[in-house]
Design a protein around this motif. Structure first.
Motif, PDB file in Angstrom:
ATOM      1  N   SER A 116       0.823  -1.207   0.000  1.00 29.16           N
ATOM      2  CA  SER A 116       0.000   0.000   0.000  1.00 29.16           C
ATOM      3  C   SER A 116       0.861   1.263   0.000  1.00 29.16           C
ATOM      4  O   SER A 116       0.333   2.368  -0.001  1.00 29.16           O
ATOM      5  N   MET A 117       2.182   1.089  -0.019  1.00 29.33           N
ATOM      6  CA  MET A 117       3.099   2.223   0.024  1.00 29.33           C
ATOM      7  C   MET A 117       3.117   2.955  -1.324  1.00 29.33           C
ATOM      8  O   MET A 117       3.144   2.320  -2.371  1.00 29.33           O
ATOM      9  N   HIS A 118       3.103   4.270  -1.270  1.00 33.31           N
ATOM     10  CA  HIS A 118       3.198   5.067  -2.496  1.00 33.31           C
ATOM     11  C   HIS A 118       4.617   5.545  -2.740  1.00 33.31           C
ATOM     12  O   HIS A 118       4.978   5.827  -3.871  1.00 33.31           O
ATOM     13  N   GLN A 119       5.405   5.633  -1.675  1.00 33.31           N
ATOM     14  CA  GLN A 119       6.798   6.072  -1.815  1.00 33.31           C
ATOM     15  C   GLN A 119       7.684   5.096  -1.057  1.00 33.31           C
ATOM     16  O   GLN A 119       7.427   4.771   0.099  1.00 33.31           O
ATOM     17  N   LEU A 120       8.718   4.633  -1.723  1.00 37.78           N
ATOM     18  CA  LEU A 120       9.696   3.732  -1.138  1.00 37.78           C
ATOM     19  C   LEU A 120      11.079   4.152  -1.581  1.00 37.78           C
ATOM     20  O   LEU A 120      11.232   4.834  -2.599  1.00 37.78           O
ATOM     21  N   PHE A 121      12.058   3.688  -0.850  1.00 43.53           N
ATOM     22  CA  PHE A 121      13.445   3.936  -1.205  1.00 43.53           C
ATOM     23  C   PHE A 121      14.178   2.604  -1.271  1.00 43.53           C
ATOM     24  O   PHE A 121      13.712   1.588  -0.748  1.00 43.53           O
ATOM     25  N   ALA A 122      15.315   2.620  -1.882  1.00 40.29           N
ATOM     26  CA  ALA A 122      16.243   1.487  -1.888  1.00 40.29           C
ATOM     27  C   ALA A 122      17.630   2.088  -2.004  1.00 40.29           C
ATOM     28  O   ALA A 122      17.805   3.134  -2.630  1.00 40.29           O
ATOM     29  N   TYR A 123      18.592   1.458  -1.381  1.00 41.49           N
ATOM     30  CA  TYR A 123      19.960   1.925  -1.559  1.00 41.49           C
ATOM     31  C   TYR A 123      20.845   0.738  -1.887  1.00 41.49           C
ATOM     32  O   TYR A 123      20.617  -0.376  -1.440  1.00 41.49           O
ATOM     33  N   VAL A 124      21.818   1.002  -2.748  1.00 41.58           N
ATOM     34  CA  VAL A 124      22.640  -0.070  -3.297  1.00 41.58           C
ATOM     35  C   VAL A 124      24.046   0.464  -3.569  1.00 41.58           C
ATOM     36  O   VAL A 124      24.212   1.627  -3.947  1.00 41.58           O
ATOM     37  N   GLU A 125      25.030  -0.417  -3.374  1.00 37.34           N
ATOM     38  CA  GLU A 125      26.401  -0.037  -3.720  1.00 37.34           C
ATOM     39  C   GLU A 125      26.501   0.190  -5.217  1.00 37.34           C
ATOM     40  O   GLU A 125      25.905  -0.537  -6.012  1.00 37.34           O
ATOM     41  N   GLU A 126      27.283   1.190  -5.594  1.00 36.30           N
ATOM     42  CA  GLU A 126      27.441   1.520  -7.009  1.00 36.30           C
ATOM     43  C   GLU A 126      27.989   0.348  -7.822  1.00 36.30           C
ATOM     44  O   GLU A 126      27.659   0.184  -8.997  1.00 36.30           O
ATOM     45  N   LEU A 127      28.801  -0.508  -7.197  1.00 35.27           N
ATOM     46  CA  LEU A 127      29.375  -1.656  -7.907  1.00 35.27           C
ATOM     47  C   LEU A 127      28.374  -2.795  -8.100  1.00 35.27           C
ATOM     48  O   LEU A 127      28.629  -3.716  -8.857  1.00 35.27           O
ATOM     49  N   ASN A 128      27.239  -2.737  -7.428  1.00 29.60           N
ATOM     50  CA  ASN A 128      26.231  -3.789  -7.547  1.00 29.60           C
ATOM     51  C   ASN A 128      25.314  -3.468  -8.729  1.00 29.60           C
ATOM     52  O   ASN A 128      24.143  -3.143  -8.580  1.00 29.60           O
ATOM     53  N   ARG A 129      25.875  -3.576  -9.923  1.00 28.85           N
ATOM     54  CA  ARG A 129      25.168  -3.184 -11.150  1.00 28.85           C
ATOM     55  C   ARG A 129      23.894  -3.999 -11.387  1.00 28.85           C
ATOM     56  O   ARG A 129      22.901  -3.489 -11.882  1.00 28.85           O
ATOM     57  N   LYS A 130      23.910  -5.292 -11.030  1.00 35.53           N
ATOM     58  CA  LYS A 130      22.727  -6.126 -11.242  1.00 35.53           C
ATOM     59  C   LYS A 130      21.551  -5.621 -10.403  1.00 35.53           C
ATOM     60  O   LYS A 130      20.422  -5.558 -10.882  1.00 35.53           O
ATOM     61  N   SER A 131      21.819  -5.257  -9.172  1.00 38.75           N
ATOM     62  CA  SER A 131      20.751  -4.752  -8.315  1.00 38.75           C
ATOM     63  C   SER A 131      20.246  -3.400  -8.809  1.00 38.75           C
ATOM     64  O   SER A 131      19.045  -3.121  -8.762  1.00 38.75           O
ATOM     65  N   ILE A 132      21.144  -2.584  -9.300  1.00 38.48           N
ATOM     66  CA  ILE A 132      20.734  -1.293  -9.867  1.00 38.48           C
ATOM     67  C   ILE A 132      19.812  -1.525 -11.062  1.00 38.48           C
ATOM     68  O   ILE A 132      18.788  -0.852 -11.202  1.00 38.48           O
ATOM     69  N   ARG A 133      20.142  -2.493 -11.913  1.00 43.73           N
ATOM     70  CA  ARG A 133      19.271  -2.805 -13.058  1.00 43.73           C
ATOM     71  C   ARG A 133      17.888  -3.261 -12.599  1.00 43.73           C
ATOM     72  O   ARG A 133      16.876  -2.911 -13.203  1.00 43.73           O
ATOM     73  N   VAL A 134      17.832  -4.050 -11.525  1.00 43.22           N
ATOM     74  CA  VAL A 134      16.536  -4.475 -10.984  1.00 43.22           C
ATOM     75  C   VAL A 134      15.727  -3.255 -10.562  1.00 43.22           C
ATOM     76  O   VAL A 134      14.556  -3.121 -10.924  1.00 43.22           O
ATOM     77  N   LEU A 135      16.344  -2.352  -9.821  1.00 45.37           N
ATOM     78  CA  LEU A 135      15.628  -1.161  -9.348  1.00 45.37           C
ATOM     79  C   LEU A 135      15.122  -0.309 -10.505  1.00 45.37           C
ATOM     80  O   LEU A 135      13.984   0.180 -10.477  1.00 45.37           O
ATOM     81  N   VAL A 136      15.932  -0.132 -11.519  1.00 44.12           N
ATOM     82  CA  VAL A 136      15.516   0.651 -12.690  1.00 44.12           C
ATOM     83  C   VAL A 136      14.333  -0.030 -13.382  1.00 44.12           C
ATOM     84  O   VAL A 136      13.357   0.633 -13.747  1.00 44.12           O
ATOM     85  N   ARG A 137      14.389  -1.353 -13.540  1.00 37.22           N
ATOM     86  CA  ARG A 137      13.262  -2.092 -14.138  1.00 37.22           C
ATOM     87  C   ARG A 137      11.981  -1.895 -13.336  1.00 37.22           C
ATOM     88  O   ARG A 137      10.891  -1.894 -13.901  1.00 37.22           O
ATOM     89  N   LEU A 138      12.121  -1.775 -12.031  1.00 35.63           N
ATOM     90  CA  LEU A 138      10.957  -1.618 -11.151  1.00 35.63           C
ATOM     91  C   LEU A 138      10.394  -0.198 -11.176  1.00 35.63           C
ATOM     92  O   LEU A 138       9.309   0.034 -10.652  1.00 35.63           O
ATOM     93  N   GLY A 139      11.138   0.740 -11.751  1.00 33.64           N
ATOM     94  CA  GLY A 139      10.665   2.124 -11.815  1.00 33.64           C
ATOM     95  C   GLY A 139      11.278   3.040 -10.779  1.00 33.64           C
ATOM     96  O   GLY A 139      10.846   4.183 -10.623  1.00 33.64           O
ATOM     97  N   PHE A 140      12.293   2.580 -10.060  1.00 37.62           N
ATOM     98  CA  PHE A 140      12.985   3.430  -9.092  1.00 37.62           C
ATOM     99  C   PHE A 140      13.870   4.426  -9.837  1.00 37.62           C
ATOM    100  O   PHE A 140      14.435   4.103 -10.882  1.00 37.62           O
ATOM    101  N   LYS A 141      13.994   5.611  -9.304  1.00 34.48           N
ATOM    102  CA  LYS A 141      14.828   6.671  -9.889  1.00 34.48           C
ATOM    103  C   LYS A 141      16.006   6.958  -8.966  1.00 34.48           C
ATOM    104  O   LYS A 141      15.836   7.112  -7.752  1.00 34.48           O
ATOM    105  N   ASN A 142      17.191   7.082  -9.555  1.00 32.80           N
ATOM    106  CA  ASN A 142      18.392   7.369  -8.778  1.00 32.80           C
ATOM    107  C   ASN A 142      18.322   8.792  -8.235  1.00 32.80           C
ATOM    108  O   ASN A 142      18.119   9.742  -8.992  1.00 32.80           O
ATOM    109  N   GLN A 143      18.516   8.906  -6.921  1.00 31.02           N
ATOM    110  CA  GLN A 143      18.478  10.214  -6.252  1.00 31.02           C
ATOM    111  C   GLN A 143      19.856  10.681  -5.800  1.00 31.02           C
ATOM    112  O   GLN A 143      19.968  11.682  -5.115  1.00 31.02           O
ATOM    113  N   GLY A 144      20.902   9.927  -6.156  1.00 25.95           N
ATOM    114  CA  GLY A 144      22.254  10.344  -5.811  1.00 25.95           C
ATOM    115  C   GLY A 144      22.841   9.543  -4.666  1.00 25.95           C
ATOM    116  O   GLY A 144      22.345   8.475  -4.309  1.00 25.95           O
TER     117      GLY A 144
END
Length: 182
Positions: A116-144
């Motif tokens: 039921s959450m409308h806003q969520l966050f995730a944080y990932v190490e920059e070297l964990n490229r596979k996890s970053i790809r998962v987040l992008v596929r899910l619609g997460f936006k990089n905030q820095g």
């Protein structure tokens, strides 16, 4: 419980203690974790924390392969502190021999669909490229950059109201209980 084509995603149970504690102590499983692999006492404490969160209606959920009943990781939503404020974070972790098969994406899509959450966050190490790809596929936006325990991570934000949350048909959950993941 949530079921997809390949997965059963359910709350951890006390009977899962030994299996999850073993994973939490495994360096490969805990790669890219801000805590690293736990010692025995820390792994048991983390298991207790996961069970506690589950009793409140959120937290990491066990990912089980439907075909074999193998516990292959977890995925879920838990609270974390962001700039002095309590926020909710999506997290997932998959056993190394099952990575690269879309399990994290499939599980996370199912968890998001039942949240039921409308806003969520995730944080990932920059070297964990596979996890970053998962987040992008899910619609997460990089905030820095986001610092955890003095270590830099990339912070991602998910805003359900600003993205199309339709998931591919093959990833749509088949059935679930009325459990609503916050």
């Amino acid at each position: 419980m949530i079921q997809t084509q390949r997965l059963i995603i359910r709350p951890f149970q006390k009977a899962d203690r030994n299996a999850l504690v073993k994973l939490l102590m495994d360096e490969e499983f805990m790669a890219f974790s801000n805590s690293g692999a736990f010692g025995s006492e820390g792994a048991h404490q983390r298991f207790n924390q996961i069970i506690s969160f589950t009793s409140k209606g959120f937290g990491k959920q066990a990912i089980i392969l439907a075909e074999s009943s193998e516990l292959v990781g977890y995925c879920g939503i838990e609270p974390f502190e962001l700039n002095g404020s309590q926020e909710m974070e999506l997290g997932y972790r998959i056993v190394s021999h099952q990575r690269g098969q879309g399990i994290a994406t499939e599980a996370a899509l199912a968890v998001l669909a039942h949240s039921s959450m409308h806003q969520l966050f995730a944080y990932v190490e920059e070297l964990n490229r596979k996890s970053i790809r998962v987040l992008v596929r899910l619609g997460f936006k990089n905030q820095g950059e986001y610092i955890v325990n003095g270590k830099p991570y990339q912070l991602f934000e998910y805003d359900r109201d600003s993205i199309n949350t339709q998931s591919p048909t093959e990833l749509t959950p088949l059935a679930s209980s009325n459990q609503n993941l916050h």
